[in-house]
Scaffold this motif. Structure first.
Motif, mmCIF file in Angstrom:
data_model
loop_
_atom_site.group_PDB
_atom_site.id
_atom_site.type_symbol
_atom_site.label_atom_id
_atom_site.label_comp_id
_atom_site.label_asym_id
_atom_site.label_seq_id
_atom_site.Cartn_x
_atom_site.Cartn_y
_atom_site.Cartn_z
ATOM 1 N N ASP A 75 -147.321 39.972 -29.064
ATOM 2 C CA ASP A 75 -147.626 41.264 -28.455
ATOM 3 C C ASP A 75 -149.081 41.265 -28.011
ATOM 4 O OD1 ASP A 75 -145.076 42.094 -28.990
ATOM 5 O OD2 ASP A 75 -145.603 43.240 -30.789
ATOM 6 N N LEU A 76 -149.304 41.656 -26.772
ATOM 7 C CA LEU A 76 -150.652 41.705 -26.208
ATOM 8 C C LEU A 76 -151.013 43.152 -25.908
ATOM 9 C CD1 LEU A 76 -150.276 38.700 -23.731
ATOM 10 C CD2 LEU A 76 -151.479 38.690 -25.922
ATOM 11 N N LYS A 77 -152.125 43.592 -26.483
ATOM 12 C CA LYS A 77 -152.556 44.980 -26.323
ATOM 13 C C LYS A 77 -152.988 45.241 -24.883
ATOM 14 C CE LYS A 77 -155.760 48.395 -28.302
ATOM 15 N NZ LYS A 77 -154.702 49.358 -28.631
ATOM 16 N N GLY A 78 -152.661 46.450 -24.399
ATOM 17 C CA GLY A 78 -153.064 46.817 -23.052
ATOM 18 C C GLY A 78 -152.853 48.290 -22.781
ATOM 19 N N ARG A 79 -153.100 48.674 -21.550
ATOM 20 C CA ARG A 79 -152.921 50.065 -21.146
ATOM 21 C C ARG A 79 -151.737 50.169 -20.197
ATOM 22 N NH1 ARG A 79 -158.807 51.335 -18.877
ATOM 23 N NH2 ARG A 79 -158.245 49.392 -17.804
ATOM 24 N N HIS A 126 -147.971 48.008 -24.922
ATOM 25 C CA HIS A 126 -148.320 46.599 -25.108
ATOM 26 C C HIS A 126 -147.330 45.751 -24.317
ATOM 27 C CE1 HIS A 126 -145.042 46.901 -28.049
ATOM 28 N NE2 HIS A 126 -144.954 45.570 -27.979
ATOM 29 N N LEU A 127 -147.636 44.471 -24.205
ATOM 30 C CA LEU A 127 -146.729 43.523 -23.560
ATOM 31 C C LEU A 127 -146.141 42.612 -24.620
ATOM 32 C CD1 LEU A 127 -145.488 41.995 -21.105
ATOM 33 C CD2 LEU A 127 -147.552 40.568 -21.128
ATOM 34 N N HIS A 128 -144.813 42.555 -24.666
ATOM 35 C CA HIS A 128 -144.137 41.583 -25.525
ATOM 36 C C HIS A 128 -143.803 40.383 -24.634
ATOM 37 C CE1 HIS A 128 -141.513 39.959 -28.655
ATOM 38 N NE2 HIS A 128 -140.645 39.690 -27.672
ATOM 39 N N TYR A 129 -144.356 39.240 -24.989
ATOM 40 C CA TYR A 129 -144.233 38.038 -24.149
ATOM 41 C C TYR A 129 -143.556 36.921 -24.938
ATOM 42 C CZ TYR A 129 -145.785 33.886 -21.519
ATOM 43 O OH TYR A 129 -145.839 32.702 -20.828
ATOM 44 N N GLU A 130 -142.522 36.337 -24.342
ATOM 45 C CA GLU A 130 -141.777 35.260 -24.982
ATOM 46 C C GLU A 130 -141.733 34.020 -24.101
ATOM 47 O OE1 GLU A 130 -137.836 36.452 -26.023
ATOM 48 O OE2 GLU A 130 -138.498 38.037 -27.421
ATOM 49 N N VAL A 131 -141.657 32.857 -24.760
ATOM 50 C CA VAL A 131 -141.461 31.577 -24.087
ATOM 51 C C VAL A 131 -140.315 30.859 -24.781
ATOM 52 C CG1 VAL A 131 -142.439 29.317 -23.534
ATOM 53 C CG2 VAL A 131 -143.878 31.350 -23.404
ATOM 54 N N THR A 132 -139.310 30.431 -24.021
ATOM 55 C CA THR A 132 -138.198 29.665 -24.583
ATOM 56 C C THR A 132 -138.040 28.365 -23.803
ATOM 57 O OG1 THR A 132 -136.454 30.561 -23.147
ATOM 58 C CG2 THR A 132 -137.012 31.824 -25.141
ATOM 59 N N GLN A 133 -137.472 27.379 -24.466
ATOM 60 C CA GLN A 133 -137.111 26.134 -23.791
ATOM 61 C C GLN A 133 -135.726 25.743 -24.275
ATOM 62 O OE1 GLN A 133 -139.408 22.546 -24.560
ATOM 63 N NE2 GLN A 133 -139.059 21.838 -22.455
ATOM 64 N N HIS A 134 -134.799 25.674 -23.331
ATOM 65 C CA HIS A 134 -133.391 25.431 -23.649
ATOM 66 C C HIS A 134 -132.912 26.439 -24.692
ATOM 67 C CE1 HIS A 134 -133.826 21.863 -21.257
ATOM 68 N NE2 HIS A 134 -134.686 21.320 -22.110
ATOM 69 N N ASP A 135 -133.280 27.713 -24.473
ATOM 70 C CA ASP A 135 -132.888 28.862 -25.302
ATOM 71 C C ASP A 135 -133.501 28.858 -26.697
ATOM 72 O OD1 ASP A 135 -131.282 29.967 -23.280
ATOM 73 O OD2 ASP A 135 -129.602 28.673 -23.834
ATOM 74 N N LYS A 136 -134.417 27.946 -26.971
ATOM 75 C CA LYS A 136 -135.112 27.943 -28.252
ATOM 76 C C LYS A 136 -136.463 28.626 -28.070
ATOM 77 C CE LYS A 136 -137.081 24.947 -31.808
ATOM 78 N NZ LYS A 136 -137.338 23.544 -32.235
ATOM 79 N N LYS A 137 -136.742 29.623 -28.926
ATOM 80 C CA LYS A 137 -137.986 30.368 -28.793
ATOM 81 C C LYS A 137 -139.168 29.553 -29.318
ATOM 82 C CE LYS A 137 -135.982 34.989 -28.767
ATOM 83 N NZ LYS A 137 -135.986 36.349 -29.344
ATOM 84 N N LEU A 138 -140.231 29.519 -28.527
ATOM 85 C CA LEU A 138 -141.453 28.794 -28.882
ATOM 86 C C LEU A 138 -142.589 29.778 -29.073
ATOM 87 C CD1 LEU A 138 -141.211 25.974 -26.178
ATOM 88 C CD2 LEU A 138 -140.330 25.906 -28.525
ATOM 89 N N ASN A 139 -143.628 29.323 -29.751
ATOM 90 C CA ASN A 139 -144.798 30.169 -29.939
ATOM 91 C C ASN A 139 -145.603 30.221 -28.642
ATOM 92 O OD1 ASN A 139 -147.084 31.531 -30.707
ATOM 93 N ND2 ASN A 139 -147.610 30.170 -32.385
ATOM 94 N N PRO A 140 -145.650 31.342 -27.936
ATOM 95 C CA PRO A 140 -146.361 31.429 -26.659
ATOM 96 C C PRO A 140 -147.844 31.103 -26.773
ATOM 97 C CG PRO A 140 -144.927 33.319 -26.959
ATOM 98 C CD PRO A 140 -144.981 32.609 -28.278
ATOM 99 N N ALA A 141 -148.435 31.342 -27.947
ATOM 100 C CA ALA A 141 -149.871 31.099 -28.106
ATOM 101 C C ALA A 141 -150.230 29.644 -27.897
ATOM 102 C CB ALA A 141 -150.322 31.559 -29.493
#
Length: 284
Positions: free
Chosen positions: A189-193, A264-279
């Motif tokens: 989650d990234l804080k924002g307006r 806030h922004l909820h941001y996800e990264v997946t590879q072949h449907d497996k969730k990865l740590n976006p950081a």
């Protein structure tokens, strides 16, 4: 002396006709000396003309010869210069190829530290020992491989979609609504307006754009290598399904729709449907 004349009688071979001519007596008396002097003068004149002609011809040949020598010397200097430049170019090309290999290794090292698969260039690596004739082919090979590398990197979600600080990291966390129990948080989650622009982190194609349950308004983008990025809790989307987008393009505006406790922004990264740590992709 020239006033004194002597008659000279010319008789034909048959003795029938004669011709009398008066000439200065001096010429008759000293005709041998006069004749010799004439011969000498004629000889001097002939030799003088021959010498002048020879000198002129010699100078012309000398000038022509010198010009040819100068031309040959200039051609030699040009060839030496071209040879030097050719060698310099060859050395520079070899250094460039070695530099490419070194750069690729640094990229792969950074990929490994983030748990990502290395990017390999087939048949690349090692010092360049090819002949000059092979450098052109080798250059084309590297050009093609680097183009493939660029294509792969275009589809990798590097960087941040929004500059806000991380308020909730990837992994298990306490339930933000009940403050009890634990739940898996599949993104960051990234804080924002509200209304802040949210940007795509890689080139790709929009797979979904609209409202989707707990995500609220969300944009899902498919990339190369099986990657997919998701931008959730938006106040609105700015792209449509099937649209091709570039890295850095605005996909929506930050909000608090869906299962959200605030803007806030909820941001996800997946590879072949497996969730990865976006950081892991934020800093390359």
């Amino acid at each position: 002396m020239l006033k004194k004349k002597t008659a000279v009688l010319f008789v034909e071979t048959d003795g029938t006709s004669t011709k009398r001519v008066q000439v200065p007596t001096l010429m008759v008396t000293h005709w041998k000396k006069i004749l010799g002097s004439l011969v000498v003068l004629i000889a001097i004149a002939v030799f003088s003309v021959a010498y002048v002609v020879k000198q002129k011809t010699s100078e012309e040949y000398t000038l022509a010869y010198n010009k040819k020598i100068d031309l040959l010397n200039e051609e030699k200097r040009q060839l030496e210069k071209e040879g030097f430049n050719s060698q310099l170019t060859t050395d520079e090309m070899k250094k460039s190829f070695n530099s490419i290999d070194s750069t690729l290794e640094r990229i792969n090292k950074k990929m490994r530290t983030r748990g990502l698969k290395e990017i390999r260039m087939k048949n690349a690596g090692g010092p360049v020992e090819n002949d000059d004739e092979d450098l052109v082919e080798l250059s084309l090979f590297y050009k093609k491989q680097l183009k493939n590398l660029e294509t792969k990197l275009d589809g990798m979600p590097f960087g941040v979609p929004h500059p806000g600080r991380i308020t909730s990291p990837f992994g298990y966390r306490r339930n933000p609504f009940t403050n009890r129990g634990r739940e898996m948080h599949g993104g960051v989650d990234l804080k924002g307006r509200v209304g802040d622009p949210v940007r795509a982190t890689a080139k790709g194609k929009v797979a979904f754009a609209g409202y989707k349950g707990d995500y609220g308004y969300v944009v899902m983008v498919k990339h190369n290598n099986g990657f997919e990025t998701r931008y959730a809790h938006l106040t609105r989307t700015r792209v449509k399904r099937g649209e091709a987008i570039e890295a850095g393009e605005i996909v929506g505006l930050l909000g608090s729709t869906g299962r959200s406790t605030g803007p806030h922004l909820h941001y996800e990264v997946t590879q072949h449907d497996k969730k990865l740590n976006p950081a892991k992709f934020f800093y390359f």
